[in-house]
Scaffold this motif. Sequence first.
Motif, PDB file in Angstrom:
ATOM      1  N   MET A   1       0.840  -1.198   0.000  1.00  0.00           N
ATOM      2  CA  MET A   1       0.000   0.000   0.000  1.00  0.00           C
ATOM      3  C   MET A   1       0.875   1.247   0.000  1.00  0.00           C
ATOM      4  O   MET A   1       1.872   1.319   0.703  1.00  0.00           O
ATOM      5  CB  MET A   1      -0.876  -0.025   1.258  1.00  0.00           C
ATOM      6  CG  MET A   1      -1.832   1.121   1.294  1.00  0.00           C
ATOM      7  SD  MET A   1      -2.986   1.029   2.693  1.00  0.00           S
ATOM      8  CE  MET A   1      -2.397  -0.317   3.699  1.00  0.00           C
ATOM      9  N   ASN A  28      -0.489   5.354   6.796  1.00  0.00           N
ATOM     10  CA  ASN A  28      -1.094   4.716   5.624  1.00  0.00           C
ATOM     11  C   ASN A  28      -2.591   5.003   5.567  1.00  0.00           C
ATOM     12  O   ASN A  28      -3.210   5.284   6.595  1.00  0.00           O
ATOM     13  CB  ASN A  28      -0.874   3.196   5.700  1.00  0.00           C
ATOM     14  CG  ASN A  28       0.590   2.845   5.534  1.00  0.00           C
ATOM     15  OD1 ASN A  28       1.224   3.234   4.555  1.00  0.00           O
ATOM     16  ND2 ASN A  28       1.132   2.140   6.525  1.00  0.00           N
ATOM     17  N   GLY A  30      -6.402   4.627   5.816  1.00  0.00           N
ATOM     18  CA  GLY A  30      -7.208   3.792   6.706  1.00  0.00           C
ATOM     19  C   GLY A  30      -6.725   3.790   8.143  1.00  0.00           C
ATOM     20  O   GLY A  30      -7.432   3.300   9.033  1.00  0.00           O
ATOM     21  N   GLU A  31      -5.557   4.342   8.407  1.00  0.00           N
ATOM     22  CA  GLU A  31      -5.000   4.270   9.763  1.00  0.00           C
ATOM     23  C   GLU A  31      -5.394   5.463  10.624  1.00  0.00           C
ATOM     24  O   GLU A  31      -5.621   6.563  10.124  1.00  0.00           O
ATOM     25  CB  GLU A  31      -3.469   4.216   9.704  1.00  0.00           C
ATOM     26  CG  GLU A  31      -2.933   2.896   9.188  1.00  0.00           C
ATOM     27  CD  GLU A  31      -1.404   2.857   9.137  1.00  0.00           C
ATOM     28  OE1 GLU A  31      -0.887   1.763   8.902  1.00  0.00           O
ATOM     29  OE2 GLU A  31      -0.743   3.916   9.310  1.00  0.00           O
ATOM     30  N   ARG A 195     -14.567   7.646   9.102  1.00  0.00           N
ATOM     31  CA  ARG A 195     -13.419   6.782   8.744  1.00  0.00           C
ATOM     32  C   ARG A 195     -13.759   5.942   7.530  1.00  0.00           C
ATOM     33  O   ARG A 195     -14.833   5.366   7.437  1.00  0.00           O
ATOM     34  CB  ARG A 195     -13.072   5.858   9.915  1.00  0.00           C
ATOM     35  CG  ARG A 195     -12.391   6.574  11.049  1.00  0.00           C
ATOM     36  CD  ARG A 195     -12.010   5.615  12.166  1.00  0.00           C
ATOM     37  NE  ARG A 195     -10.897   4.745  11.791  1.00  0.00           N
ATOM     38  CZ  ARG A 195     -10.241   3.986  12.668  1.00  0.00           C
ATOM     39  NH1 ARG A 195     -10.597   3.991  13.952  1.00  0.00           N
ATOM     40  NH2 ARG A 195      -9.241   3.225  12.280  1.00  0.00           N
ATOM     41  N   THR A 196     -12.820   5.902   6.596  1.00  0.00           N
ATOM     42  CA  THR A 196     -12.975   5.021   5.432  1.00  0.00           C
ATOM     43  C   THR A 196     -11.620   4.354   5.210  1.00  0.00           C
ATOM     44  O   THR A 196     -10.622   4.763   5.821  1.00  0.00           O
ATOM     45  CB  THR A 196     -13.325   5.812   4.144  1.00  0.00           C
ATOM     46  OG1 THR A 196     -12.144   6.529   3.726  1.00  0.00           O
ATOM     47  CG2 THR A 196     -14.481   6.774   4.357  1.00  0.00           C
ATOM     48  N   PRO A 197     -11.571   3.341   4.358  1.00  0.00           N
ATOM     49  CA  PRO A 197     -10.267   2.702   4.084  1.00  0.00           C
ATOM     50  C   PRO A 197      -9.303   3.646   3.377  1.00  0.00           C
ATOM     51  O   PRO A 197      -8.100   3.380   3.313  1.00  0.00           O
ATOM     52  CB  PRO A 197     -10.634   1.535   3.160  1.00  0.00           C
ATOM     53  CG  PRO A 197     -12.094   1.322   3.343  1.00  0.00           C
ATOM     54  CD  PRO A 197     -12.679   2.656   3.690  1.00  0.00           C
ATOM     55  N   ASN A 198      -9.815   4.749   2.852  1.00  0.00           N
ATOM     56  CA  ASN A 198      -8.945   5.621   2.057  1.00  0.00           C
ATOM     57  C   ASN A 198      -8.421   6.837   2.799  1.00  0.00           C
ATOM     58  O   ASN A 198      -7.510   7.504   2.339  1.00  0.00           O
ATOM     59  CB  ASN A 198      -9.700   6.112   0.819  1.00  0.00           C
ATOM     60  CG  ASN A 198     -10.139   4.954  -0.040  1.00  0.00           C
ATOM     61  OD1 ASN A 198      -9.382   3.994  -0.225  1.00  0.00           O
ATOM     62  ND2 ASN A 198     -11.372   5.012  -0.522  1.00  0.00           N
ATOM     63  N   ALA A 200      -7.178   8.923   6.506  1.00  0.00           N
ATOM     64  CA  ALA A 200      -6.406   8.631   7.709  1.00  0.00           C
ATOM     65  C   ALA A 200      -6.519   9.800   8.672  1.00  0.00           C
ATOM     66  O   ALA A 200      -6.888  10.906   8.277  1.00  0.00           O
ATOM     67  CB  ALA A 200      -4.944   8.394   7.349  1.00  0.00           C
ATOM     68  N   ASP A 217      -4.528   2.850  15.535  1.00  0.00           N
ATOM     69  CA  ASP A 217      -3.674   1.750  15.100  1.00  0.00           C
ATOM     70  C   ASP A 217      -2.312   1.853  15.764  1.00  0.00           C
ATOM     71  O   ASP A 217      -1.693   0.855  16.092  1.00  0.00           O
ATOM     72  CB  ASP A 217      -3.522   1.780  13.579  1.00  0.00           C
ATOM     73  CG  ASP A 217      -4.865   1.576  12.886  1.00  0.00           C
ATOM     74  OD1 ASP A 217      -5.362   0.444  12.913  1.00  0.00           O
ATOM     75  OD2 ASP A 217      -5.437   2.575  12.372  1.00  0.00           O
TER      76      ASP A 217
END
Lengths: 254, 394
Positions: A1, A28, A30-31, A195-198, A200, A217
């Motif tokens: 990633m 990264n 999503g973090e 929050r989304t996977p994209n 941070a 995280d």
Amino acid sequence: MKPLLIIDQLRAGIEGREILKGISLTVNPGEVHAIMGPNGSGKSTLASVLSGRSEYEVISGSVTYNGEDLLEKAPEERAQAGVFQAFQYPVEIPGVSTANFVRTSLNAIRAARGEEPLDPSAFLMRMKERMALVELDPSFLQRSLNEGFSGGEKKRNEIFQMAMLEPTLAILDETDSGLDIDALRIVANGVNALRTPNNAMVVITHYQRLLNYIVPDVVHVLMDGQLVLSGNKDLALELEAKGYDWLRNDGVVA
Amino acid sequence: MSAQEHLVQQGQPVQQGHEAQQAREEGHEHPATADVGIATFSDAVKATFRHEEWKYTNLASLITTFGDAERATKSAELASSDHRILIVNGIAEQIIPEATVLASAPAIESVPGTASASPFTTYVAAEAQCIVEVRIPKNTQREQPIVIDVVTNGSTRTMIGATRIRIIAEEGASVVVHEKHHGSGSHECMDLTLTEIVVHANSTVQYAKHTQLPEMLRHIGSTIAHVHAHGTLHTHAMCLGGPYVRNDLYIRLEESGAEAYLNGLSVLRGHEVADNHTTVDHLVPRCHSDELYKGIYYDASMGIFNGKVLVRPDAQKTTAYQSSRSLLLGDRAQINAKPQLEIWADDVKCSHGATTGQLDNEAIFYLRSRGLTLEQARALLVDAFAQEMYDRLP
Ligand SMILES: Nc1ncnc2c1ncn2[C@@H]1O[C@H](COP(=O)(O)OP(=O)(O)OP(=O)(O)O)[C@@H](O)[C@H]1O
Ligand SMILES: [Mg+2]
């Protein structure tokens, strides 16, 4: 990633005084990263350097955001690229209504991305929905930005703006300070909903309590301008129990 | 008779009814001002030479430019309208049902250091080409604002227009008046105005004076107001452009319970000048005044704010507040703010303050960090600064 943010050996200060003394940090997509540390250790300074406050002078090192040099961008270009800072002390701006400001802000960012302004009804709907997310009363929209808002209302207004702008990288500077238990939960829920996977988040806080709601995280400890220790969410519990002194004395600090 | 009593008397309505009206028109009621020595515009200018209150005005150039300017004489056919009065080059062209064109009007009692003592007041009082009086009858709430367009037009030659306006709100009446100064033409013009306002007991007058002048037009105007028991006067000096605007405002709070709210906004560019001199005169106990003048100065423009508050020995329990706030946005822009409080009574609450500054850098950064460009951020903050004054307009 591909990392979203790479801070590499960043040294920065103000008026000839070095405050950040070589910070390296990779975030990264999503973090959620939490940064804790004693008063005056440089947490807000780091946030200010990332959002482009011009009084702070970068001495050396680099910050790469989405593969681009962040430090050479103007503050508005950073915002337009998706960086958002929720301020520890949001300024009061008399005469500018919250609604007018948020519309100008959102449309400025959309324009920079080549998008049309949101039409008024879509904008209104989005505002109502995102205000509800942080349980901010719609009457705040007509009031001057932050003027006469209580401490907690200012913080909720910051998260409301974040919800409107949907940033890729959000830096929350002590958004939990001054919040009562209910407001803390409301703000944390708001943040989690975004929050989304994209995207941070970098969450600066003094209290482990917030991290029960926004589960990080990684937890970093910033002391005297350096990141002296990183760990998982349990590190926050350990800091809560032991304070920071043990980190000063056991040789971890260079 | 003291000056104070004299003025109070003059503020009273003379007589009611048609006969009184006619008497005034024929000039029987009051002799015209017989001020010796100020028969021409140049005389008025000369009378201000070396005067502290006129130190920012280029007086010599006024004489050179307007020394032999023309004054319109043609008495126009009077049109009528419901809400709009039109005065062109000092000649009334259109009036409203509540207005009358008078042949003469009461003399102005001169109180030193106030608009009433300005040589231009004296000149217009004696030499105005027209006197228009608006009278709102007792207990009448006029819903629609009255617009008085004062137009100065120098399309063929250098012109001076001298206009005298009287606004009288009888007991319990209320009215909004917008006095709008503008003009056109390729020749230099001077718009001189004297406006008197009488706010009788329990009446309310909201008076906004707008100056938005083309490059060739200058304005020197005096406004003198008398406020009676429990009357309320709001004034708004909106100086939104013009090479030179001079506003002298004198408000007399003459009976207990009188209130005055003085507002001003100047937005100037280039080499424009707006010179505002205000005096609030607390003559009797238990009156209230509140004044806020703001200015936004770009380029090499200049603002002057000279705000006097006089609290006379009898005026116990006065509350009087004054503040002026300026934004200097041009490298060569200037503001000269001079608050002057003269207080002879001891049981009063008075305050004044003047601030001058640039835009707040913290606020600019906050806005930029939300995606606004530097220009957008500045514009938003300037608008916000001005908006307060627009919001107060009737
Ligand atoms: N604008 C400034 N001018 C002078 N000194 C500054 C400035 N900003 C920060 N500093 C100094 O830099 C150091 C770090 O300040 P910073 O605000 O970054 O700390 P912090 O970790 O956010 O503290 P807190 O937990 O109290 O918010 C402090 O000693 C502070 O006094
Ligand atoms: Mg801080």
